[in-house]
Write a protein that holds these residues in place. Structure first.
Motif, short mmCIF file in Angstrom:
data_model
loop_
_atom_site.label_atom_id
_atom_site.label_comp_id
_atom_site.label_asym_id
_atom_site.label_seq_id
_atom_site.Cartn_x
_atom_site.Cartn_y
_atom_site.Cartn_z
N ASP A 24 33.81 61.21 58.54
CA ASP A 24 35.18 61.03 58.01
C ASP A 24 35.76 62.36 57.52
N ALA A 25 34.92 63.17 56.88
CA ALA A 25 35.40 64.47 56.40
C ALA A 25 35.86 65.31 57.60
N GLY A 26 35.07 65.31 58.65
CA GLY A 26 35.41 66.10 59.84
C GLY A 26 36.71 65.62 60.46
N MET A 27 36.83 64.32 60.63
CA MET A 27 38.03 63.79 61.30
C MET A 27 39.28 64.03 60.46
N ARG A 28 39.12 64.03 59.14
CA ARG A 28 40.28 64.30 58.27
C ARG A 28 40.60 65.80 58.24
N GLN A 29 39.57 66.63 58.28
CA GLN A 29 39.83 68.08 58.37
C GLN A 29 40.61 68.37 59.66
N ALA A 78 26.37 69.26 53.21
CA ALA A 78 27.80 69.04 53.42
C ALA A 78 28.53 68.44 52.21
N GLY A 79 27.86 68.40 51.04
CA GLY A 79 28.48 67.76 49.87
C GLY A 79 29.86 68.34 49.54
N TRP A 127 37.36 66.88 51.71
CA TRP A 127 38.17 66.15 52.70
C TRP A 127 38.22 64.64 52.50
N VAL A 128 37.31 64.11 51.68
CA VAL A 128 37.34 62.66 51.44
C VAL A 128 37.52 62.44 49.94
N PRO A 129 38.76 62.44 49.47
CA PRO A 129 38.98 62.42 48.02
C PRO A 129 38.37 61.20 47.34
N GLU A 130 38.25 60.08 48.06
CA GLU A 130 37.64 58.89 47.42
C GLU A 130 36.23 59.19 46.94
N LEU A 131 35.57 60.18 47.57
CA LEU A 131 34.17 60.45 47.24
C LEU A 131 34.01 61.70 46.37
N GLY A 142 23.42 64.25 45.37
CA GLY A 142 22.31 63.33 45.63
C GLY A 142 22.73 62.06 46.37
N VAL A 143 23.98 61.64 46.19
CA VAL A 143 24.40 60.35 46.78
C VAL A 143 25.56 60.46 47.77
N ILE A 144 26.20 61.61 47.81
CA ILE A 144 27.47 61.69 48.55
C ILE A 144 27.29 61.53 50.07
N HIS A 145 26.12 61.86 50.58
CA HIS A 145 25.93 61.76 52.03
C HIS A 145 25.85 60.31 52.49
#
Ligand SMILES: Cc1cc2nc3c(=O)[nH]c(=O)nc-3n(C[C@H](O)[C@H](O)[C@H](O)COP(=O)(O)OP(=O)(O)OC[C@H]3O[C@@H](n4cnc5c(N)ncnc54)[C@H](O)[C@@H]3O)c2cc1C
Length: 456
Positions: free
Chosen positions: A318-323, A401-402, A408-412, A418-421
């Motif tokens: 999702d980060a990649g597609m939004r970037q 990639a944290g 790029w994914v503001p919700e996260l 430790g958990v973002i992936h």
């Protein structure tokens, strides 16, 4: 007064190290033309993100030519007919251009040579791909062997400076106004995040100057999307604002440059592939994949739409597609992960993803895009086997990639490394972040089963 020459620009929008510019300028007065032809490439007419780039790049080129008193003539329509027409209007005895390897440009060059005296020059690759031959005189189909053979012929010719003088033709010639081509988006204007780029030769040179100090770290940094570890030359190279020889000569010999030069040579390899297999953008390199059971229909379309919008439930994808949507560019490691996810986890035809990248990348390039999509898909002449399926969650952790996901994914953005992936796996996904379209284990098993079915 010597006879005029006409310069035909395409994806070679520079004055320095541009052999057509140098030859025409040294021969006599010059007129310069760019034709916007939306039909010549058939299905490969340039996409939205590239139109934005083209507008600014043409403006920069026009300004540079204007300093010499040479107007950039803009025409819209059939490229061959328009170039021949402008050549007649200015009384040009020769048309000079760089040779391009896209199949539609090769066809256009042949057609134009029937109408005018066309002089083609080299300069879009390190060396012409047909000069990289096997011991028996054949063409390479695998990158590693191609690179070994190309490396032996390096360095490329030393780049030449832009001519100090280019004389213009005195006769005024009609030109479109760039603004009338409507290359920039308006309603809505999705290009706000594109301000990270400076299209044009000067912007390209600044990137090159900046990267010289970073090439040493390239090998380690290139796979880490959270930092700016790569050159970001790709749109400049695609539009020819920078020549590969300029890049080579500037970096060759610098500590740590070799892995970078090897990567740069992929461009030459993809030029080689489309030169020998012109329909590579549509046709599987391995014929066996012609009958692959790609998913089709409503749920497949829904999944495709979620992928394009960066709502797959896999943070790195999702980060990649939004970037990509925001800036017209995506980090190479993430391009691979996002492409692999589309093809293998979602089991969607690689050509759907290829088209999306084509429309949204500022560096969309026929050879680079097709070869890389087929490499990831496992359908190509030189590619990863289909069964090698990238695991997006562990790739994300492995390549740290944290920071990239938070950007790029503001919700996260509030989640820790430790958990973002894998926020769903960790049970801490915010409500507004979508659930994964399919689990990794399930997606992998489905892809392998489809591949086994195809192989019978
Ligand atoms: C599915 C997929 C689609 C792609 N589509 C395109 C595309 O349409 N246009 C495009 O230019 N690149 C494409 N690439 C290749 C690569 O991702 C980009 O060239 C790179 O990310 C551009 O960033 P950079 O300039 O910082 O690269 P750097 O790592 O700094 O590399 C320098 C230059 O080398 C060339 N290069 C590097 N890697 C590759 C490669 N794998 N294949 C071909 N050339 C390469 C590019 O011209 C690049 O600018 C694609 C990769 C994948 C996995």
């Amino acid at each position: 007064m010597t006879d005029p020459r006409l310069l035909w620009f395409r994806q070679d929008l520079r004055l320095a190290d541009q052999a057509a510019v140098a030859a025409a300028a040294s021969a006599g007065p010059v007129a310069a033309v760019y034709v916007l032809d939306d039909k010549v490439a058939g299905d490969w007419a340039i996409g939205g993100a590239q139109r934005w780039w083209l507008h600014h790049s043409l403006a920069a080129l026009a300004k540079a030519l204007d300093k010499h008193g040479v107007p950039l003539i803009l025409r819209r329509g059939d490229a061959v007919a328009e170039v021949a027409k402008v050549a007649r209007e200015v009384g040009a005895v020769e048309v000079h251009a760089l040779h391009h390897y896209e199949p539609w440009w090769q066809a256009a060059e042949e057609a134009l040579a029937e109408k005018v005296f066309l002089v083609l020059h080299q300069g879009t690759r390190l060396i012409p791909p047909d000069q990289v031959r096997t011991g028996t005189g054949g063409r390479y189909r695998m990158f590693t062997a191609f690179w070994r053979a190309l490396r032996q012929q390096m360095p490329p010719e030393a780049p030449r400076r832009a001519p100090t003088k280019i004389a213009g033709v005195s006769k005024p010639v009609a030109s479109d106004r760039l603004a009338d081509w409507d290359l920039l988006p308006t309603m809505p204007d999705w290009s706000k995040g594109f301000d990270v780029w400076t299209p044009g030769e000067a912007g390209a040179k600044r990137r090159l100057d900046r990267f010289v100090d970073h090439v040493e770290d390239y090998d380690e940094a290139r796979n880490l999307p959270s930092i700016e570890g790569t050159s970001r030359f790709s749109p400049h190279l695609h539009f020819g604002e920078l020549s590969p020889a300029q890049v080579w000569h500037r970096l060759d010999g610098k500590a740590g440059a070799e892995p970078f030069l090897r990567e740069l040579a992929w461009r030459d390899f993809t030029g080689n592939v489309i030169d020998i297999l012109p329909d590579y953008g549509k046709r599987n390199g391995r014929d066996a994949y012609g009958g692959f059971p790609w998913r089709r229909g409503q749920t497949a379309d829904r999944d495709f739409a979620a992928w394009t919008r960066g709502r797959t439930g896999y943070p790195i994808v999702d980060a990649g597609m939004r970037q990509l949507w925001a800036t017209g560019w995506m980090h190479n490691r993430v391009r691979m992960i996002a492409a692999s996810f589309l093809i293998k986890h979602l089991l969607l035809d690689w050509r759907r993803g290829e088209r999306w990248y084509w429309d949204t990348l500022v560096d969309a390039d026929y050879g680079n895009n097709a070869v890389n999509w087929q490499w990831v898909a496992g359908t190509g002449i030189d590619s990863n086997p289909f069964g090698r399926i990238m695991a997006p969650l562990s790739q994300s952790a492995k390549f740290d990639a944290g920071g990239y996901i938070r950007a790029w994914v503001p919700e996260l953005a509030g989640l820790s490394d430790g958990v973002i992936h894998d926020p769903h796996g960790a049970g801490c996904a915010p409500k507004e972040y979508p659930a994964p379209l399919i689990g990794h284990v399930e997606g992998r098993a489905r892809a392998l089963a489809a591949n086994a079915k195809m192989r019978g």
